[in-house]
Motif scaffolding. Structure first.
Motif, PDB file in Angstrom:
ATOM      1  N   TYR A 171      42.559  38.091  35.030  1.00 54.34           N
ATOM      2  CA  TYR A 171      41.731  38.364  36.206  1.00 54.34           C
ATOM      3  C   TYR A 171      42.557  38.986  37.317  1.00 54.34           C
ATOM      4  CZ  TYR A 171      43.615  33.711  37.239  1.00 54.34           C
ATOM      5  OH  TYR A 171      44.446  32.637  37.413  1.00 54.34           O
ATOM      6  N   ASP A 172      41.845  39.690  38.193  1.00 56.69           N
ATOM      7  CA  ASP A 172      42.414  40.272  39.402  1.00 56.69           C
ATOM      8  C   ASP A 172      41.471  39.886  40.532  1.00 56.69           C
ATOM      9  OD1 ASP A 172      43.862  41.709  41.250  1.00 56.69           O
ATOM     10  OD2 ASP A 172      43.017  43.647  40.668  1.00 56.69           O
ATOM     11  N   ILE A 173      41.895  38.916  41.330  1.00 52.48           N
ATOM     12  CA  ILE A 173      41.079  38.385  42.418  1.00 52.48           C
ATOM     13  C   ILE A 173      41.747  38.796  43.729  1.00 52.48           C
ATOM     14  CG2 ILE A 173      40.041  36.313  43.421  1.00 52.48           C
ATOM     15  CD1 ILE A 173      39.186  36.846  40.493  1.00 52.48           C
ATOM     16  N   ARG A 180      39.736  32.728  46.885  1.00 48.39           N
ATOM     17  CA  ARG A 180      38.969  32.850  45.645  1.00 48.39           C
ATOM     18  C   ARG A 180      39.895  32.761  44.444  1.00 48.39           C
ATOM     19  NH1 ARG A 180      36.433  37.359  48.443  1.00 48.39           N
ATOM     20  NH2 ARG A 180      37.486  38.770  47.005  1.00 48.39           N
ATOM     21  N   TRP A 181      41.084  33.388  44.543  1.00 48.22           N
ATOM     22  CA  TRP A 181      42.058  33.337  43.446  1.00 48.22           C
ATOM     23  C   TRP A 181      42.417  31.894  43.127  1.00 48.22           C
ATOM     24  CZ3 TRP A 181      46.830  31.255  42.716  1.00 48.22           C
ATOM     25  CH2 TRP A 181      47.504  31.646  41.560  1.00 48.22           C
ATOM     26  N   LYS A 182      42.644  31.103  44.158  1.00 50.50           N
ATOM     27  CA  LYS A 182      43.025  29.696  43.969  1.00 50.50           C
ATOM     28  C   LYS A 182      41.918  28.920  43.264  1.00 50.50           C
ATOM     29  CE  LYS A 182      45.507  26.258  46.600  1.00 50.50           C
ATOM     30  NZ  LYS A 182      45.984  25.856  47.918  1.00 50.50           N
ATOM     31  N   LYS A 183      40.658  29.184  43.609  1.00 52.81           N
ATOM     32  CA  LYS A 183      39.537  28.506  42.954  1.00 52.81           C
ATOM     33  C   LYS A 183      39.462  28.873  41.477  1.00 52.81           C
ATOM     34  CE  LYS A 183      36.484  28.014  46.939  1.00 52.81           C
ATOM     35  NZ  LYS A 183      35.190  28.405  47.510  1.00 52.81           N
ATOM     36  N   VAL A 184      39.596  30.174  41.182  1.00 52.34           N
ATOM     37  CA  VAL A 184      39.540  30.628  39.795  1.00 52.34           C
ATOM     38  C   VAL A 184      40.710  30.045  39.006  1.00 52.34           C
ATOM     39  CG1 VAL A 184      39.738  32.658  38.288  1.00 52.34           C
ATOM     40  CG2 VAL A 184      38.226  32.722  40.272  1.00 52.34           C
ATOM     41  N   PHE A 185      41.911  30.124  39.548  1.00 52.43           N
ATOM     42  CA  PHE A 185      43.099  29.596  38.888  1.00 52.43           C
ATOM     43  C   PHE A 185      42.938  28.112  38.589  1.00 52.43           C
ATOM     44  CE2 PHE A 185      47.236  27.540  38.908  1.00 52.43           C
ATOM     45  CZ  PHE A 185      47.949  28.311  38.016  1.00 52.43           C
ATOM     46  N   GLU A 236      34.475  43.082  44.351  1.00 52.58           N
ATOM     47  CA  GLU A 236      35.921  43.256  44.561  1.00 52.58           C
ATOM     48  C   GLU A 236      36.778  42.752  43.412  1.00 52.58           C
ATOM     49  OE1 GLU A 236      37.351  41.447  48.113  1.00 52.58           O
ATOM     50  OE2 GLU A 236      36.224  42.773  49.428  1.00 52.58           O
ATOM     51  N   ASP A 237      36.350  41.682  42.779  1.00 51.61           N
ATOM     52  CA  ASP A 237      37.176  40.986  41.790  1.00 51.61           C
ATOM     53  C   ASP A 237      36.738  41.335  40.366  1.00 51.61           C
ATOM     54  OD1 ASP A 237      38.234  39.692  44.049  1.00 51.61           O
ATOM     55  OD2 ASP A 237      36.775  38.071  43.885  1.00 51.61           O
ATOM     56  N   VAL A 238      37.617  41.035  39.417  1.00 53.44           N
ATOM     57  CA  VAL A 238      37.277  41.281  38.015  1.00 53.44           C
ATOM     58  C   VAL A 238      37.921  40.206  37.139  1.00 53.44           C
ATOM     59  CG1 VAL A 238      39.199  42.868  37.612  1.00 53.44           C
ATOM     60  CG2 VAL A 238      37.159  43.036  36.201  1.00 53.44           C
ATOM     61  N   ILE A 239      37.178  39.780  36.127  1.00 57.78           N
ATOM     62  CA  ILE A 239      37.678  38.841  35.122  1.00 57.78           C
ATOM     63  C   ILE A 239      37.384  39.443  33.762  1.00 57.78           C
ATOM     64  CG2 ILE A 239      37.451  36.535  34.117  1.00 57.78           C
ATOM     65  CD1 ILE A 239      36.525  35.556  36.881  1.00 57.78           C
ATOM     66  N   TYR A 240      38.383  39.438  32.883  1.00 60.31           N
ATOM     67  CA  TYR A 240      38.227  39.941  31.520  1.00 60.31           C
ATOM     68  C   TYR A 240      38.433  38.801  30.535  1.00 60.31           C
ATOM     69  CZ  TYR A 240      39.033  44.646  33.416  1.00 60.31           C
ATOM     70  OH  TYR A 240      38.955  45.814  34.122  1.00 60.31           O
ATOM     71  N   PHE A 247      33.250  39.301  21.375  1.00 62.17           N
ATOM     72  CA  PHE A 247      33.605  40.611  21.884  1.00 62.17           C
ATOM     73  C   PHE A 247      34.199  40.460  23.279  1.00 62.17           C
ATOM     74  CE2 PHE A 247      29.118  39.672  22.277  1.00 62.17           C
ATOM     75  CZ  PHE A 247      28.885  39.783  23.637  1.00 62.17           C
ATOM     76  N   SER A 248      34.874  41.500  23.751  1.00 62.06           N
ATOM     77  CA  SER A 248      35.469  41.496  25.085  1.00 62.06           C
ATOM     78  C   SER A 248      34.372  41.561  26.136  1.00 62.06           C
ATOM     79  CB  SER A 248      36.404  42.687  25.253  1.00 62.06           C
ATOM     80  OG  SER A 248      37.429  42.637  24.304  1.00 62.06           O
ATOM     81  N   VAL A 249      34.622  40.881  27.255  1.00 58.93           N
ATOM     82  CA  VAL A 249      33.653  40.855  28.344  1.00 58.93           C
ATOM     83  C   VAL A 249      34.370  41.138  29.654  1.00 58.93           C
ATOM     84  CG1 VAL A 249      32.023  39.399  29.619  1.00 58.93           C
ATOM     85  CG2 VAL A 249      32.207  39.171  27.140  1.00 58.93           C
ATOM     86  N   LYS A 250      33.734  41.938  30.503  1.00 54.70           N
ATOM     87  CA  LYS A 250      34.238  42.195  31.853  1.00 54.70           C
ATOM     88  C   LYS A 250      33.223  41.639  32.831  1.00 54.70           C
ATOM     89  CE  LYS A 250      33.732  45.986  34.310  1.00 54.70           C
ATOM     90  NZ  LYS A 250      33.738  47.376  34.715  1.00 54.70           N
ATOM     91  N   LEU A 251      33.690  40.814  33.766  1.00 54.80           N
ATOM     92  CA  LEU A 251      32.844  40.242  34.801  1.00 54.80           C
ATOM     93  C   LEU A 251      33.339  40.754  36.136  1.00 54.80           C
ATOM     94  CD1 LEU A 251      30.659  38.141  35.638  1.00 54.80           C
ATOM     95  CD2 LEU A 251      32.491  36.447  35.691  1.00 54.80           C
ATOM     96  N   GLY A 252      32.526  41.470  36.867  1.00 51.26           N
ATOM     97  CA  GLY A 252      32.912  41.991  38.166  1.00 51.26           C
ATOM     98  C   GLY A 252      33.279  43.460  38.104  1.00 51.26           C
ATOM     99  N   LYS A 253      33.883  43.925  39.188  1.00 53.15           N
ATOM    100  CA  LYS A 253      34.196  45.344  39.335  1.00 53.15           C
ATOM    101  C   LYS A 253      35.639  45.622  38.955  1.00 53.15           C
ATOM    102  CE  LYS A 253      34.514  48.980  42.621  1.00 53.15           C
ATOM    103  NZ  LYS A 253      33.861  49.828  43.474  1.00 53.15           N
ATOM    104  N   ALA A 254      35.862  46.770  38.379  1.00 52.55           N
ATOM    105  CA  ALA A 254      37.222  47.210  38.054  1.00 52.55           C
ATOM    106  C   ALA A 254      37.259  48.720  38.133  1.00 52.55           C
ATOM    107  CB  ALA A 254      37.621  46.750  36.657  1.00 52.55           C
TER     108      ALA A 254
END
Length: 89
Positions: free
Chosen positions: A7-9, A14-19, A58-62, A73-80
């Protein structure tokens, strides 16, 4: 089934919550990269929960399946950025 989650947060809060959330689910292999073992259904539920923590503009999770011949299959969540662009390294 094993998955790689990266991910790129943009925002540190928000990064801390995801982590913190993903840390409870899998092995932290690098700063923003985790290996998790769960079913396709559970990875979908995980992404559903993570979507509550991020800014989809703004953020993306793969997620990438790590097992050959899997039905996942691969999934992308958010913008990249457009991954089809040419980049100079």
């Amino acid at each position: 089934m094993k998955f790689l989650i990266t991910y790129d947060i943009k925002n540190p809060r928000r990064w801390k919550k995801v982590f913190g959330y993903i840390k409870k689910k899998g092995l932290n292999v690098q700063l923003s990269c985790f290996e998790v073992e769960m079913s396709n259904y559970k990875i979908g539920k995980l992404l559903e929960e993570l979507s509550k923590f991020i800014d989809l503009k703004e953020d993306v999770i793969y997620t990438y399946p790590l097992e050959p011949n899997s039905s996942a299959f691969s999934v992308k969540l958010g913008k990249a950025e457009d991954l089809n662009k040419d980049y100079v390294l």
